[in-house]
Scaffold this active site. Sequence first.
Site, PDB file in Angstrom:
ATOM      1  CE  LYS B  47      -3.823   2.474   1.573  1.00  0.00           C
ATOM      2  NZ  LYS B  47      -4.435   2.773   0.279  1.00  0.00           N
ATOM      3  CB  CYS B 132      -3.529   8.532  -4.915  1.00  0.00           C
ATOM      4  SG  CYS B 132      -4.898   8.126  -3.814  1.00  0.00           S
TER       5      CYS B 132
HETATM    6  C1  LIG Z   1      -9.238  -0.062  -1.780  1.00  0.00           C
HETATM    7  C2  LIG Z   1      -8.173   0.343  -2.757  1.00  0.00           C
HETATM    8  C3  LIG Z   1      -7.025   0.985  -2.303  1.00  0.00           C
HETATM    9  C4  LIG Z   1      -6.049   1.381  -3.192  1.00  0.00           C
HETATM   10  N1  LIG Z   1      -4.924   1.998  -2.720  1.00  0.00           N
HETATM   11  C5  LIG Z   1      -3.915   2.320  -3.578  1.00  0.00           C
HETATM   12  C6  LIG Z   1      -2.703   2.862  -3.108  1.00  0.00           C
HETATM   13  O1  LIG Z   1      -2.498   3.060  -1.914  1.00  0.00           O
HETATM   14  N2  LIG Z   1      -1.745   3.189  -4.014  1.00  0.00           N
HETATM   15  C7  LIG Z   1      -1.910   2.969  -5.349  1.00  0.00           C
HETATM   16  O2  LIG Z   1      -1.003   3.261  -6.129  1.00  0.00           O
HETATM   17  N3  LIG Z   1      -3.051   2.437  -5.830  1.00  0.00           N
HETATM   18  C8  LIG Z   1      -4.058   2.103  -4.975  1.00  0.00           C
HETATM   19  N4  LIG Z   1      -5.199   1.545  -5.470  1.00  0.00           N
HETATM   20  C9  LIG Z   1      -5.322   1.316  -6.909  1.00  0.00           C
HETATM   21  C10 LIG Z   1      -4.952  -0.129  -7.294  1.00  0.00           C
HETATM   22  O3  LIG Z   1      -3.615  -0.406  -6.988  1.00  0.00           O
HETATM   23  C11 LIG Z   1      -5.203  -0.382  -8.790  1.00  0.00           C
HETATM   24  O4  LIG Z   1      -4.380   0.488  -9.531  1.00  0.00           O
HETATM   25  C12 LIG Z   1      -6.623  -0.163  -9.198  1.00  0.00           C
HETATM   26  O5  LIG Z   1      -7.505  -0.536  -8.175  1.00  0.00           O
HETATM   27  C13 LIG Z   1      -6.994  -0.917 -10.475  1.00  0.00           C
HETATM   28  O6  LIG Z   1      -6.835  -2.304 -10.322  1.00  0.00           O
HETATM   29  P1  LIG Z   1      -8.026  -3.312  -9.891  1.00  0.00           P
HETATM   30  O7  LIG Z   1      -9.205  -2.985 -10.748  1.00  0.00           O
HETATM   31  O8  LIG Z   1      -7.469  -4.659 -10.085  1.00  0.00           O
HETATM   32  O9  LIG Z   1      -8.323  -3.004  -8.451  1.00  0.00           O
HETATM   33  C14 LIG Z   1      -6.214   1.145  -4.577  1.00  0.00           C
HETATM   34  C15 LIG Z   1      -7.357   0.498  -5.021  1.00  0.00           C
HETATM   35  C16 LIG Z   1      -8.341   0.094  -4.153  1.00  0.00           C
HETATM   36  C17 LIG Z   1      -9.559  -0.590  -4.682  1.00  0.00           C
END
Ligand SMILES: Cc1cc2nc3c(=O)[nH]c(=O)nc-3n(C[C@H](O)[C@H](O)[C@H](O)COP(=O)(O)O)c2cc1C
Lengths: 310, 310, 284, 284
Positions: B47, B132
């Site tokens: 994270k 973000c």
């Molecule tokens: C609950 C949550 C927390 C996230 N926190 C971060 C983070 O701290 N840093 C980051 O670069 N991306 C964060 N993301 C983005 C994910 O790393 C990813 O780029 C994005 O969710 C797309 O992928 P997915 O559809 O497989 O979730 C977060 C996503 C979710 C759903």
Amino acid sequence: MSSLDFSTKIGSRRFSNPIFTASGCASSGQELSQFFPISEIGAVVTKSIMTKPRTGRATPRMAETPSGMLNSIGLQGPGIDAFLENDIPWLLANSAKVIVSIAGETVDEYGVLARKLRAVSGVSAVEVNISCPNVENRGQVFACHPESAVAVIESVRRNIGGELPIVAKLSPDVTNIVEIAQSVINVGVDGLALINTLLGMVIDTNTMKPKLAGKTGGLSGPAIRPVAVRAIYQVHQAFPQTPIVGMGGVSNGRDAFEMVLAGASAVSVGTATFGNPSAAMQIKDELSNLLLEKGFNDFRDAIGFAHRGV
Amino acid sequence: MSSLDFSTKIGSRRFSNPIFTASGCASSGQELSQFFPISEIGAVVTKSIMTKPRTGRATPRMAETPSGMLNSIGLQGPGIDAFLENDIPWLLANSAKVIVSIAGETVDEYGVLARKLRAVSGVSAVEVNISCPNVENRGQVFACHPESAVAVIESVRRNIGGELPIVAKLSPDVTNIVEIAQSVINVGVDGLALINTLLGMVIDTNTMKPKLAGKTGGLSGPAIRPVAVRAIYQVHQAFPQTPIVGMGGVSNGRDAFEMVLAGASAVSVGTATFGNPSAAMQIKDELSNLLLEKGFNDFRDAIGFAHRGV
Amino acid sequence: MSGSQKINRSAIQIQAEVLSNKKVGPYHHMVFAVDKMAASCKPGNFVAISVGGGQSSLILRRAFAIYRANDKGPMGGSIELVVAPHGQGSQWLCAQNVGEFVDIVGPLGTSFGVPSSNANTLLVGGGYGSAPLFALAEVLKNRGCRVDMVLGASTASKIYAPLEGKRSVSSLTLTTDDGSTGIHGQISEAIPRLIRENSIEVIYSCGPMGMLAAVSKIAIEFDIPHQCAVEEAMACGVGVCMTCVVPVKDDDQIKMTRTCIDGPVMDGAKIIWDRKIVMDALHP
Amino acid sequence: MSGSQKINRSAIQIQAEVLSNKKVGPYHHMVFAVDKMAASCKPGNFVAISVGGGQSSLILRRAFAIYRANDKGPMGGSIELVVAPHGQGSQWLCAQNVGEFVDIVGPLGTSFGVPSSNANTLLVGGGYGSAPLFALAEVLKNRGCRVDMVLGASTASKIYAPLEGKRSVSSLTLTTDDGSTGIHGQISEAIPRLIRENSIEVIYSCGPMGMLAAVSKIAIEFDIPHQCAVEEAMACGVGVCMTCVVPVKDDDQIKMTRTCIDGPVMDGAKIIWDRKIVMDALHP
Ligand SMILES: Cc1cc2nc3c(=O)[nH]c(=O)nc-3n(C[C@H](O)[C@H](O)[C@H](O)COP(=O)(O)O)c2cc1C
Ligand SMILES: Cc1cc2nc3c(=O)[nH]c(=O)nc-3n(C[C@H](O)[C@H](O)[C@H](O)COP(=O)(O)OP(=O)(O)OC[C@H]3O[C@@H](n4cnc5c(N)ncnc54)[C@H](O)[C@@H]3O)c2cc1C
Ligand SMILES: Cc1cc2nc3c(=O)[nH]c(=O)nc-3n(C[C@H](O)[C@H](O)[C@H](O)COP(=O)(O)OP(=O)(O)OC[C@H]3O[C@@H](n4cnc5c(N)ncnc54)[C@H](O)[C@@H]3O)c2cc1C
Ligand SMILES: Cc1cc2nc3c(=O)[nH]c(=O)nc-3n(C[C@H](O)[C@H](O)[C@H](O)COP(=O)(O)O)c2cc1C
Ligand code: FES
Ligand code: FES
């Protein structure tokens, strides 16, 4: 039972209710009239029309995606002359309110289209589609940059005369949609249509190639609704006086209500019609029930309600 | 049975397989180790960590959407010092490959984070989260503009020394992602992470207010996969030499394969883990089977395959 | 585009009960209670069905050729479909039990044109593409036509040819790619001989696009009219989305024509089957 | 964050057969075959269930408090849940028939702490929040505790209090907002008297957040320990997403604490129930 004033306004024009079709998702209305009286929805927004007949892209032109779909039609259409000759008379004869969507490859083409429309009576507004992602070159998406967006709107404004409300249709695929909205509001649009599809792609893992003949396509449907609501909310926050036609994944009355609360003065139904040909009519009825349940007697009181209070 | 070389590279580092966790979707790995051995996936991307402890946003922090979800965590975390003291040792003790994701509010903070990481041994790469969407001010999203993106990467580069591969995590909410990619590639990133979440909003039609305490949130899950595939395809097309960590809605081996064909050298699993805590392991197995079925003996031959031939 | 007020003029949208769902080889033969919809169904028409249920991530309908329509029966009108459990949508449909309801829009699209006088006809079906041909055979036979049929598939089990369906045909030829039944080879290889032997005057076909293209080529060589039921990916099924088009010759131009409204039954000679021509023209 | 290797150390993911699904007032009482999972379930733990089936647009699990766990039975271990058919996910779950399988992860989260010596306990449940309290009552009674229970809901039918559940309690008080049964009023109004009359030493509660806040206030006034099972929207249920947090006092700071791992059972006195304080601090 309390009664509801369901009418809405864009520029000088009033519509009996705020549920419209979305451009490209209802053709010119005739096909849907088998399923409901086309005059009962707020307006038919026609498929974006260009100056000349256009073949569009090769197939496959669509790919279903989770809670959404990609399309890559490429603005196929008969051209403005055939459109004005065949489609408009049918719509007017069937008492439909008509918003004509126009698209061009150059700023001048938009001007030509506006000039042709100027002469037509019975049209309620023109939607200027400057955000179709299905063009060979992303540079052609006028809504990507304030300068090109402004150039198109000014060309339309000059050619259309003072009469017809102009609605600019924007793309969500930009860094700052408020900035684009600002630029076209500055040159006098009467409303904004938010949002066009997002640029997307599906790769067929069997053939290991892009699934669409045109490679990329426009993503629509419920999948994109949170992006649409956000765009509407941001733009309404910045420009509460500018009517917004909201769209993007609206499939039921609740979804339409969400867009209204975010700031939409009207809501267009696009992809939902593909899953349910009567979607627009059903959404109209559901939205009206929801508004009454929530105690609204005038639709316009609900517009942007999510911005008020705490 | 033919065998598969499943390894992949980012900068100077090799990973035993290309399935990673996505930042913010696996905490620091410990919670998932109940469901599978954390050392068996390619890497744990932690994270995003900031210089100081951070409370994050109020709740509600999430809203489910069609085939997706919004989150608005607001980068809650213990701060880099506690993180390096507690989380990294556990990961290394459990033989996990670690990619540390960092986030700052200023360019200098990224530099500070990089300097702290420089001293830590056993880390495989740093992911620089400049995208973000859960910040109070959109202006803070460094990945929105080439200049700010470059400033952050340069600061990290200066402070981290020549050793650790730098991966820049980009936002899809930009007019031209290739341009942003170009800018950070020019200042020497070793890889790109595509894509972070899309800015979205849900309005609760009961309360008639935005559902999330932070109003807007980041949209993730299968809904956004077509946008992610498009971004990866575009960027790989422009910069075929730059490794891409692809992510956005990957829920099974087919989805991961789609990203690889588009140009991803590794694939991160985010939201899918919430629906299925063993998702990353299952996706790894499914992808390896698919690759063999399609006749690939070396994973790297599949990277960007959709761009080749007709 | 003229006469468009007549578009799908008998189409309705209904909740139809599943009356029967039987596995037949790799297919499911399904019967739905559609009440008055049945009376307006003609051979070649199709229906569009919602799949996946209430929380489904599948937002588009799936199109299915009507295998047979019975406008009166103990339960009112019904239609029969032959469904191949291919992907998510069709698998969901095949999993629906008797007594459950599905949302159906139909009848949609064009139907097979029937010769005004009796004629020697050849019906060509690939895989589940044979489905609409049996109802057509009945109509043709009642008109006094001779009906020869050739059905092909990759393997024997994939040929859909129920006993009762064969009643109306004078001859039935089978072909399989793997030789597991009938003639070993592609369906198109069997056609020239049948045309000659039976003095075929009209060809009707339904099946994969590759097969239709091959049949079209033969029909042009023999200068015989050829009506084919095409299958293109459809988003709406009712003519509003423009996804389902096939390239049709229009003077020297290509006209992308909707297969859900101006098809699925179309004149095989007018369709441009060569993908390269289309790609070169539209994506230079 | 220490001791985190022990996180959910007995959680597993299984396909569980529905053994029973009965409507009880506005709720569904459901039983699932979970085999060895049952043995590790403690009162207060919850499970996370996939909803919507294969093509579902609902991508997140739903959390349900374990009403009762039986580690041996004719079918092996089983767990019982009380499900309110509220929105799409819970309605789907309630529609699953006996013999169908659902994907369950559990047991998850903290459980109610049980006093080491016997004590007078008060169990407070709102709506389906009563579910985990019955198993707790049994444990407490077996430890020699006095167990009084007060259950409230908006209306009589929404109080979940099955006969067999009441066996372990010394007294059961009911309250309804509409007065349709028991005391007319909010559950919190009934508590002070019960505390005094029964010399309550520990309070356990489960139900809507508003109720938990009211109970916490009373517990603080009486200076009695209060363990409450909170309910926050959860995306993952296993501690990786940080969506499910509640604000907890941490010196002078607010610490957003995961309710899926450090909860759902938490110390009511530590939670900051006043939303305004939190909003002012985090969203100034
Ligand atoms: C609950 C949550 C927390 C996230 N926190 C971060 C983070 O701290 N840093 C980051 O670069 N991306 C964060 N993301 C983005 C994910 O790393 C990813 O780029 C994005 O969710 C797309 O992928 P997915 O559809 O497989 O979730 C977060 C996503 C979710 C759903
Ligand atoms: C006019 C017409 C008649 C049909 N008749 C039958 C029939 O009688 N029996 C039968 O089993 N199937 C028939 N099909 C195919 C059927 O509509 C579905 O495409 C098929 O069942 C696969 O859908 P799926 O959801 O299972 O597969 P998936 O792979 O999950 O979904 C396929 C998706 O792609 C679209 N699609 C992509 N390529 C095609 C294509 N070539 N044709 C149609 N859709 C495509 C579908 O509409 C859908 O959105 C017919 C299709 C058309 C257009
Ligand atoms: C620890 C815990 C224990 C629970 N125990 C039970 C139980 O025993 N019986 C029961 O019927 N329900 C219980 N719930 C609630 C249940 O998890 C679902 O939230 C509820 O069934 C509504 O889901 P839905 O899909 O029907 O509603 P929808 O409105 O369609 O979906 C709700 C969505 O929002 C989320 N959400 C929003 N607010 C909340 C909230 N306050 N709490 C939980 N999720 C929220 C859900 O996770 C889901 O994503 C519990 C929740 C938690 C967190
Ligand atoms: C098949 C299809 C064709 C479309 N054609 C047009 C068009 O010609 N002009 C236009 O402005 N928008 C077009 N759109 C975009 C829609 O009008 C709408 O902005 C978008 O689909 C989001 O709404 P929805 O999710 O309700 O479909 C098209 C969308 C689809 C799906
Ligand atoms: S499927 Fe929409 S126009 Fe044919
Ligand atoms: S629900 Fe994901 S951390 Fe608690």
